[in-house]
Design a protein around this motif. Sequence first.
Motif, mmCIF file in Angstrom:
data_model
loop_
_atom_site.group_PDB
_atom_site.id
_atom_site.type_symbol
_atom_site.label_atom_id
_atom_site.label_comp_id
_atom_site.label_asym_id
_atom_site.label_seq_id
_atom_site.Cartn_x
_atom_site.Cartn_y
_atom_site.Cartn_z
ATOM 1 N N ASP A 96 0.812 -1.225 0.000
ATOM 2 C CA ASP A 96 0.000 0.000 0.000
ATOM 3 C C ASP A 96 0.845 1.276 0.000
ATOM 4 O O ASP A 96 0.448 2.297 0.558
ATOM 5 C CB ASP A 96 -0.966 0.016 1.192
ATOM 6 N N ASN A 193 -3.944 -8.846 -1.495
ATOM 7 C CA ASN A 193 -4.381 -7.544 -0.984
ATOM 8 C C ASN A 193 -5.470 -6.964 -1.894
ATOM 9 O O ASN A 193 -5.207 -6.530 -3.003
ATOM 10 C CB ASN A 193 -3.171 -6.605 -0.921
ATOM 11 N N SER A 194 -6.710 -6.939 -1.404
ATOM 12 C CA SER A 194 -7.826 -6.415 -2.199
ATOM 13 C C SER A 194 -7.996 -4.912 -2.049
ATOM 14 O O SER A 194 -8.757 -4.293 -2.797
ATOM 15 C CB SER A 194 -9.128 -7.114 -1.805
ATOM 16 N N GLY A 195 -7.277 -4.310 -1.108
ATOM 17 C CA GLY A 195 -7.407 -2.875 -0.881
ATOM 18 C C GLY A 195 -6.370 -2.041 -1.613
ATOM 19 O O GLY A 195 -6.404 -0.812 -1.550
ATOM 20 N N ARG A 196 -5.459 -2.703 -2.310
ATOM 21 C CA ARG A 196 -4.390 -1.978 -3.013
ATOM 22 C C ARG A 196 -4.925 -1.260 -4.247
ATOM 23 O O ARG A 196 -6.057 -1.478 -4.682
ATOM 24 C CB ARG A 196 -3.286 -2.959 -3.441
ATOM 25 N N GLY A 197 -4.078 -0.435 -4.834
ATOM 26 C CA GLY A 197 -4.430 0.238 -6.076
ATOM 27 C C GLY A 197 -4.355 -0.697 -7.267
ATOM 28 O O GLY A 197 -3.916 -1.851 -7.151
ATOM 29 N N PRO A 198 -4.772 -0.236 -8.449
ATOM 30 C CA PRO A 198 -4.787 -1.079 -9.646
ATOM 31 C C PRO A 198 -3.385 -1.438 -10.132
ATOM 32 O O PRO A 198 -2.424 -0.690 -9.936
ATOM 33 C CB PRO A 198 -5.523 -0.224 -10.679
ATOM 34 N N SER A 225 -7.465 -11.658 -5.197
ATOM 35 C CA SER A 225 -7.619 -10.239 -4.880
ATOM 36 C C SER A 225 -8.756 -9.647 -5.709
ATOM 37 O O SER A 225 -8.903 -9.953 -6.892
ATOM 38 C CB SER A 225 -6.319 -9.483 -5.193
ATOM 39 N N ASP A 226 -9.546 -8.768 -5.077
ATOM 40 C CA ASP A 226 -10.634 -8.077 -5.779
ATOM 41 C C ASP A 226 -10.162 -6.783 -6.427
ATOM 42 O O ASP A 226 -10.941 -6.118 -7.123
ATOM 43 C CB ASP A 226 -11.766 -7.753 -4.796
ATOM 44 N N ALA A 227 -8.903 -6.411 -6.202
ATOM 45 C CA ALA A 227 -8.378 -5.176 -6.783
ATOM 46 C C ALA A 227 -8.190 -5.346 -8.294
ATOM 47 O O ALA A 227 -8.048 -6.462 -8.803
ATOM 48 C CB ALA A 227 -7.056 -4.806 -6.125
ATOM 49 N N THR A 229 -6.617 -5.884 -11.611
ATOM 50 C CA THR A 229 -5.372 -6.485 -12.094
ATOM 51 C C THR A 229 -5.583 -6.848 -13.555
ATOM 52 O O THR A 229 -6.445 -7.665 -13.874
ATOM 53 C CB THR A 229 -5.001 -7.757 -11.302
ATOM 54 N N GLN A 261 -7.859 4.530 -15.291
ATOM 55 C CA GLN A 261 -7.994 4.300 -13.840
ATOM 56 C C GLN A 261 -8.184 5.616 -13.070
ATOM 57 O O GLN A 261 -8.065 5.643 -11.843
ATOM 58 C CB GLN A 261 -6.735 3.579 -13.309
#
Length: 263
Positions: A96, A193-198, A225-227, A229, A261
């Motif tokens: 992050d 990490n799903s809270g990270r940036g694209p 991860s839901d971020a 990618t 983005q």
Amino acid sequence: MGTTVLFVHGLWLHASSWGPWMARFQEEGYEVAAPGWPGDHDTVEESRRDPDAIADHGIDDVVAHFAEIIRAMPEPPVLVGHSFGGLIAQKLLGQDLAKAAVAIDAAQIKGVLPVPLSALRATLPVFKNPANKHRAVSLTPEQFRFAFANAVSEEESQELYERWTIPAPGRPLFEAAAANFTPHSPAGVDTGNSGRGPLLLIASGKDHTVPESVTRATLKQYRHSDAVTELLEFPDRGHSLVIDSGWGEVADTCLTWLRGQSL
């Protein structure tokens, strides 16, 4: 102040090789920076004269070096990394410390299993001697052509070699090679990490050093991860795609993706 883009070079290239990219991104309103790795000097020539300063820096050293630079910034940057710089960018994004990252022909992270024969040949100059783990190793023009510039002319390959190459520490390659057998490997990335940036992964279809199969296997590591990618491929490009005559197309692709983005 606009968004800052921090460029991270990989093995065997000097940070100044990002110069054309920095000019292009500045034209689009970004703040830019391209720090060297620990031990790198300000110029190609100085770095070649002092390989001992470059030697024996591992992945964690490089990550800590860039993390310190980032923490001194007013806000987290966007990272654009090539080769081992792409691995470093992914680690920092997973921690992050960045708004987003573009990893171009990124070195394989822990969990990636394919090791194509061309990748073994490209890194043989380091692995042929175990003592190289603690040394800085230079490529010959022929080795550079195979590892980086196989998709451009021999003349351009020689020009790129003379302009941008510097010795590289062997330690990161040894660390990455042992990653899947090392519980807390420096090549490990927080892919969940799903809270990270694209994150944008870019693959080159003719890359000998990081073949497309490695980048596709890297993408699979992020499946939990839901971020955002995403993966883009340049089918006819090799590992030199960020410094050769076609660099502008790659840079413009990155700019288009960042705008998509909202960055």
